[in-house]
Design a protein around this motif. Structure first.
Motif, PDB file in Angstrom:
ATOM      1  N   LEU A   1      -4.057  -0.121  -8.958  1.00  0.00           N
ATOM      2  CA  LEU A   1      -2.880  -0.716  -8.320  1.00  0.00           C
ATOM      3  C   LEU A   1      -3.227  -1.427  -7.010  1.00  0.00           C
ATOM      4  O   LEU A   1      -2.709  -2.517  -6.732  1.00  0.00           O
ATOM      5  N   ASN A   2      -4.088  -0.829  -6.202  1.00  0.00           N
ATOM      6  CA  ASN A   2      -4.459  -1.473  -4.936  1.00  0.00           C
ATOM      7  C   ASN A   2      -5.278  -2.727  -5.166  1.00  0.00           C
ATOM      8  O   ASN A   2      -5.058  -3.741  -4.507  1.00  0.00           O
TER       9      ASN A   2
ATOM     10  N   PHE B   1      -5.780   7.296   6.731  1.00  0.00           N
ATOM     11  CA  PHE B   1      -7.229   7.112   6.697  1.00  0.00           C
ATOM     12  C   PHE B   1      -7.626   6.062   5.662  1.00  0.00           C
ATOM     13  O   PHE B   1      -8.421   5.156   5.938  1.00  0.00           O
ATOM     14  N   ARG B   2      -7.073   6.173   4.464  1.00  0.00           N
ATOM     15  CA  ARG B   2      -7.447   5.248   3.391  1.00  0.00           C
ATOM     16  C   ARG B   2      -7.044   3.814   3.702  1.00  0.00           C
ATOM     17  O   ARG B   2      -7.808   2.887   3.427  1.00  0.00           O
ATOM     18  N   PHE B   3      -5.842   3.598   4.248  1.00  0.00           N
ATOM     19  CA  PHE B   3      -5.420   2.227   4.551  1.00  0.00           C
ATOM     20  C   PHE B   3      -6.410   1.581   5.513  1.00  0.00           C
ATOM     21  O   PHE B   3      -6.871   0.458   5.290  1.00  0.00           O
ATOM     22  N   TRP B   4      -6.752   2.294   6.559  1.00  0.00           N
ATOM     23  CA  TRP B   4      -7.715   1.773   7.530  1.00  0.00           C
ATOM     24  C   TRP B   4      -9.064   1.501   6.861  1.00  0.00           C
ATOM     25  O   TRP B   4      -9.637   0.426   7.017  1.00  0.00           O
ATOM     26  N   ALA B   5      -9.568   2.476   6.121  1.00  0.00           N
ATOM     27  CA  ALA B   5     -10.909   2.359   5.529  1.00  0.00           C
ATOM     28  C   ALA B   5     -10.962   1.309   4.419  1.00  0.00           C
ATOM     29  O   ALA B   5     -11.962   0.585   4.310  1.00  0.00           O
ATOM     30  N   PHE B   6      -9.928   1.205   3.611  1.00  0.00           N
ATOM     31  CA  PHE B   6      -9.933   0.196   2.542  1.00  0.00           C
ATOM     32  C   PHE B   6      -9.971  -1.206   3.135  1.00  0.00           C
ATOM     33  O   PHE B   6     -10.733  -2.057   2.670  1.00  0.00           O
TER      34      PHE B   6
ATOM     35  N   SER C   1      -1.844  -4.465  -4.041  1.00  0.00           N
ATOM     36  CA  SER C   1      -1.797  -4.315  -2.583  1.00  0.00           C
ATOM     37  C   SER C   1      -2.780  -5.234  -1.870  1.00  0.00           C
ATOM     38  O   SER C   1      -2.436  -5.884  -0.889  1.00  0.00           O
ATOM     39  N   PHE C   2      -4.025  -5.254  -2.343  1.00  0.00           N
ATOM     40  CA  PHE C   2      -5.083  -6.011  -1.679  1.00  0.00           C
ATOM     41  C   PHE C   2      -5.562  -7.172  -2.546  1.00  0.00           C
ATOM     42  O   PHE C   2      -6.728  -7.546  -2.501  1.00  0.00           O
ATOM     43  N   ASN C   3      -4.642  -7.748  -3.329  1.00  0.00           N
ATOM     44  CA  ASN C   3      -5.038  -8.822  -4.247  1.00  0.00           C
ATOM     45  C   ASN C   3      -5.445 -10.100  -3.525  1.00  0.00           C
ATOM     46  O   ASN C   3      -6.037 -10.984  -4.137  1.00  0.00           O
ATOM     47  N   THR C   4      -5.159 -10.214  -2.240  1.00  0.00           N
ATOM     48  CA  THR C   4      -5.592 -11.393  -1.479  1.00  0.00           C
ATOM     49  C   THR C   4      -6.847 -11.093  -0.663  1.00  0.00           C
ATOM     50  O   THR C   4      -7.240 -11.885   0.168  1.00  0.00           O
TER      51      THR C   4
ATOM     52  N   PHE D   1       0.835  -1.197   0.000  1.00  0.00           N
ATOM     53  CA  PHE D   1       0.000   0.000   0.000  1.00  0.00           C
ATOM     54  C   PHE D   1       0.876   1.254   0.000  1.00  0.00           C
ATOM     55  O   PHE D   1       0.580   2.225  -0.697  1.00  0.00           O
ATOM     56  N   ALA D   2       1.961   1.234   0.758  1.00  0.00           N
ATOM     57  CA  ALA D   2       2.880   2.379   0.797  1.00  0.00           C
ATOM     58  C   ALA D   2       3.567   2.587  -0.553  1.00  0.00           C
ATOM     59  O   ALA D   2       3.754   3.732  -0.989  1.00  0.00           O
ATOM     60  N   VAL D   3       3.935   1.512  -1.225  1.00  0.00           N
ATOM     61  CA  VAL D   3       4.542   1.633  -2.559  1.00  0.00           C
ATOM     62  C   VAL D   3       3.534   2.233  -3.538  1.00  0.00           C
ATOM     63  O   VAL D   3       3.866   3.139  -4.304  1.00  0.00           O
TER      64      VAL D   3
END
Length: 170
Positions: free
Chosen positions: A72-73, A146-151, A77-80, A27-29
């Motif tokens: 991208l996410n 905020f987005r990392f938490w909410a996603f 990032s969240f492909n699993t 997510f940071a990348v």
């Protein structure tokens, strides 16, 4: 050199920690990539057609970066993760991202309108530096948290690896 070879060279305690937080690192990348997209768009339009409208430039940069972020996410990032129909997932992603754009703009709006760090009250260079720090650094970092938490909580709520493991065991 393959990524696996690089990972094998990392000392075990650090490697375990990196693997534990791999989703956050990915997510940071993605955040770094989209920060460059956002910053490039903001300054390209500010230096050409939107010189007198820094918040409009900020909004345009954030919108374009958000589209790249979803792709991208979702794919990396969240492909699993998943658990929602793609259209519902995309709608939630863009709704949360819209809130994130608001979070991004808050520090710059405070800088411009509450602290009066804008021309003619300050020199153009001072406004540019204040806009960069408040918008491109503080705003983006706040919105990223905020987005990392909410996603994770709302858009990609289920770890599909765990669901797959439970179905195999059950």
């Amino acid at each position: 050199m393959a990524i696996d070879a690089i990972v094998r060279r990392i000392p075990e305690p650090l490697r375990a920690r990196l693997l534990t937080h791999r989703e956050l690192l990915k997510f940071a990348v993605v955040g770094a990539i989209t920060w460059f997209i956002d910053t490039g768009v903001v300054y390209a339009v500010k230096l050409t057609v939107l010189g007198e409208k820094p918040l409009t430039a900020r909004l345009l940069g954030a919108l374009i970066a958000t589209i790249a972020s979803y792709i991208l996410n979702r794919e990396w990032s969240f492909n699993t993760r998943g658990g929602r129909a793609r259209s519902h997932e995309a709608a939630l992603f863009f709704a949360i991202s819209a809130l994130g754009i608001g979070v991004t703009m808050i520090p710059q709006a405070i800088s411009l309108y509450a602290l009066d760090l804008r021309v003619p009250d300050v020199a153009p260079v001072t406004q540019a530096v204040a806009n960069f720090i408040s918008g491109q650094i503080l705003g983006v970092l706040l919105a990223m948290a905020f987005r990392f938490w909410a996603f994770r909580r709302f858009v990609f709520p289920h770890d599909l690896r765990e669901a797959e493991l439970h179905s195999i065991q059950g």
